[in-house]
Design a protein around this motif. Structure first.
Motif, PDB file in Angstrom:
ATOM      1  N   ALA A 155      -5.695   0.295   4.047  1.00 34.94           N
ATOM      2  CA  ALA A 155      -4.867  -0.770   4.626  1.00 34.94           C
ATOM      3  C   ALA A 155      -5.580  -1.430   5.802  1.00 34.94           C
ATOM      4  O   ALA A 155      -5.568  -2.656   5.939  1.00 34.94           O
ATOM      5  N   ARG A 156      -6.211  -0.612   6.645  1.00 29.71           N
ATOM      6  CA  ARG A 156      -6.965  -1.164   7.783  1.00 29.71           C
ATOM      7  C   ARG A 156      -8.074  -2.086   7.304  1.00 29.71           C
ATOM      8  O   ARG A 156      -8.254  -3.188   7.825  1.00 29.71           O
ATOM      9  N   ARG A 157      -8.832  -1.617   6.330  1.00 30.62           N
ATOM     10  CA  ARG A 157      -9.974  -2.399   5.844  1.00 30.62           C
ATOM     11  C   ARG A 157      -9.521  -3.712   5.213  1.00 30.62           C
ATOM     12  O   ARG A 157     -10.097  -4.778   5.476  1.00 30.62           O
ATOM     13  N   LEU A 158      -8.478  -3.653   4.395  1.00 28.95           N
ATOM     14  CA  LEU A 158      -7.971  -4.869   3.774  1.00 28.95           C
ATOM     15  C   LEU A 158      -7.470  -5.855   4.826  1.00 28.95           C
ATOM     16  O   LEU A 158      -7.717  -7.059   4.726  1.00 28.95           O
ATOM     17  N   SER A 159      -6.783  -5.344   5.844  1.00 25.43           N
ATOM     18  CA  SER A 159      -6.289  -6.202   6.910  1.00 25.43           C
ATOM     19  C   SER A 159      -7.440  -6.848   7.677  1.00 25.43           C
ATOM     20  O   SER A 159      -7.403  -8.042   7.988  1.00 25.43           O
ATOM     21  N   GLU A 160      -8.473  -6.055   7.957  1.00 24.90           N
ATOM     22  CA  GLU A 160      -9.642  -6.590   8.665  1.00 24.90           C
ATOM     23  C   GLU A 160     -10.341  -7.676   7.849  1.00 24.90           C
ATOM     24  O   GLU A 160     -10.947  -8.588   8.409  1.00 24.90           O
ATOM     25  N   PRO A 186      -3.631  -2.295  16.171  1.00 25.72           N
ATOM     26  CA  PRO A 186      -4.094  -3.672  16.384  1.00 25.72           C
ATOM     27  C   PRO A 186      -4.477  -4.417  15.097  1.00 25.72           C
ATOM     28  O   PRO A 186      -4.131  -5.580  14.939  1.00 25.72           O
ATOM     29  N   CYS A 187      -5.156  -3.760  14.183  1.00 28.13           N
ATOM     30  CA  CYS A 187      -5.582  -4.470  12.971  1.00 28.13           C
ATOM     31  C   CYS A 187      -4.441  -4.670  11.982  1.00 28.13           C
ATOM     32  O   CYS A 187      -4.561  -5.447  11.043  1.00 28.13           O
ATOM     33  N   LEU A 188      -3.316  -3.982  12.176  1.00 23.39           N
ATOM     34  CA  LEU A 188      -2.170  -4.114  11.279  1.00 23.39           C
ATOM     35  C   LEU A 188      -0.969  -4.732  11.979  1.00 23.39           C
ATOM     36  O   LEU A 188       0.133  -4.698  11.460  1.00 23.39           O
ATOM     37  N   CYS A 189      -1.177  -5.317  13.147  1.00 20.34           N
ATOM     38  CA  CYS A 189      -0.061  -5.785  13.964  1.00 20.34           C
ATOM     39  C   CYS A 189       0.710  -6.940  13.344  1.00 20.34           C
ATOM     40  O   CYS A 189       1.787  -7.256  13.799  1.00 20.34           O
ATOM     41  N   ARG A 190       0.184  -7.544  12.290  1.00 20.02           N
ATOM     42  CA  ARG A 190       0.911  -8.631  11.634  1.00 20.02           C
ATOM     43  C   ARG A 190       1.982  -8.101  10.696  1.00 20.02           C
ATOM     44  O   ARG A 190       2.708  -8.864  10.083  1.00 20.02           O
ATOM     45  N   THR A 191       2.075  -6.789  10.562  1.00 18.10           N
ATOM     46  CA  THR A 191       3.037  -6.191   9.645  1.00 18.10           C
ATOM     47  C   THR A 191       4.372  -5.983  10.329  1.00 18.10           C
ATOM     48  O   THR A 191       4.509  -6.137  11.528  1.00 18.10           O
ATOM     49  N   SER A 192       5.365  -5.641   9.545  1.00 20.34           N
ATOM     50  CA  SER A 192       6.666  -5.275  10.092  1.00 20.34           C
ATOM     51  C   SER A 192       7.158  -4.053   9.319  1.00 20.34           C
ATOM     52  O   SER A 192       6.648  -3.735   8.257  1.00 20.34           O
ATOM     53  N   VAL A 236       1.095  -4.684   3.012  1.00 21.51           N
ATOM     54  CA  VAL A 236       2.426  -4.103   3.098  1.00 21.51           C
ATOM     55  C   VAL A 236       2.246  -2.601   2.948  1.00 21.51           C
ATOM     56  O   VAL A 236       1.683  -2.134   1.966  1.00 21.51           O
ATOM     57  N   ILE A 237       2.709  -1.857   3.936  1.00 19.61           N
ATOM     58  CA  ILE A 237       2.571  -0.406   3.915  1.00 19.61           C
ATOM     59  C   ILE A 237       3.884   0.216   3.451  1.00 19.61           C
ATOM     60  O   ILE A 237       4.947  -0.097   3.978  1.00 19.61           O
ATOM     61  N   TRP A 238       3.759   1.107   2.473  1.00 19.94           N
ATOM     62  CA  TRP A 238       4.925   1.851   1.988  1.00 19.94           C
ATOM     63  C   TRP A 238       4.627   3.323   2.174  1.00 19.94           C
ATOM     64  O   TRP A 238       3.594   3.818   1.722  1.00 19.94           O
ATOM     65  N   ASP A 239       5.522   4.011   2.859  1.00 23.43           N
ATOM     66  CA  ASP A 239       5.359   5.444   3.036  1.00 23.43           C
ATOM     67  C   ASP A 239       6.736   6.050   3.214  1.00 23.43           C
ATOM     68  O   ASP A 239       7.621   5.425   3.807  1.00 23.43           O
ATOM     69  N   VAL A 240       6.958   7.232   2.690  1.00 23.94           N
ATOM     70  CA  VAL A 240       8.262   7.875   2.822  1.00 23.94           C
ATOM     71  C   VAL A 240       8.543   8.294   4.259  1.00 23.94           C
ATOM     72  O   VAL A 240       9.693   8.496   4.628  1.00 23.94           O
ATOM     73  N   MET A 246       0.849  -1.149   0.000  1.00 26.68           N
ATOM     74  CA  MET A 246       0.000   0.000   0.000  1.00 26.68           C
ATOM     75  C   MET A 246       0.902   1.222   0.000  1.00 26.68           C
ATOM     76  O   MET A 246       1.543   1.525   1.007  1.00 26.68           O
ATOM     77  N   THR A 247       0.993   1.907  -1.124  1.00 24.96           N
ATOM     78  CA  THR A 247       1.776   3.126  -1.210  1.00 24.96           C
ATOM     79  C   THR A 247       1.041   4.245  -0.479  1.00 24.96           C
ATOM     80  O   THR A 247      -0.145   4.439  -0.683  1.00 24.96           O
ATOM     81  N   GLY A 248       1.757   4.962   0.368  1.00 25.79           N
ATOM     82  CA  GLY A 248       1.128   6.021   1.151  1.00 25.79           C
ATOM     83  C   GLY A 248       0.166   5.482   2.192  1.00 25.79           C
ATOM     84  O   GLY A 248      -0.796   6.132   2.569  1.00 25.79           O
ATOM     85  N   GLY A 249       0.441   4.270   2.662  1.00 25.92           N
ATOM     86  CA  GLY A 249      -0.482   3.600   3.567  1.00 25.92           C
ATOM     87  C   GLY A 249      -0.338   3.943   5.031  1.00 25.92           C
ATOM     88  O   GLY A 249      -0.993   3.341   5.868  1.00 25.92           O
ATOM     89  N   ALA A 250       0.499   4.898   5.365  1.00 20.16           N
ATOM     90  CA  ALA A 250       0.735   5.198   6.771  1.00 20.16           C
ATOM     91  C   ALA A 250      -0.207   6.246   7.341  1.00 20.16           C
ATOM     92  O   ALA A 250      -0.215   6.483   8.538  1.00 20.16           O
ATOM     93  N   ARG A 251      -1.017   6.880   6.481  1.00 22.62           N
ATOM     94  CA  ARG A 251      -1.964   7.868   6.988  1.00 22.62           C
ATOM     95  C   ARG A 251      -3.043   8.143   5.955  1.00 22.62           C
ATOM     96  O   ARG A 251      -2.941   7.711   4.811  1.00 22.62           O
TER      97      ARG A 251
END
Length: 63
Positions: free
Chosen positions: A13-18, A40-46, A24-28, A1-6
């Motif tokens: 990203a939250r909805r897809l994870s749920e 909590p809903c994205l806790c499986r990420t790194s 995968v979140i990509w943000d500069v 997910m480009t720009g997925g941090a906000r």
């Protein structure tokens, strides 16, 4: 997910994870990416600080 941090990216990203997707979140902004990955809903990420040139190089070797 480009720009997925906000914003819209994070909401998607939250909805897809749920829905059970692996996200995968990509943000500069590394701080925003790290904060998003701790939700909590994205806790499986790194998070990773892989330089863009390394990602481009790895992508170029893929068929």
């Amino acid at each position: 997910m480009t720009g997925g941090a906000r914003g819209f990216g994070l909401a998607i990203a939250r909805r897809l994870s749920e829905e059970g997707c692996r996200v995968v979140i990509w943000d500069v902004n590394y701080a925003n990416s790290t904060a998003a990955s701790l939700e909590p809903c994205l806790c499986r990420t790194s998070t990773s600080r892989t330089p863009l040139r390394e990602l481009e190089s790895a992508a170029a070797t893929q068929p």
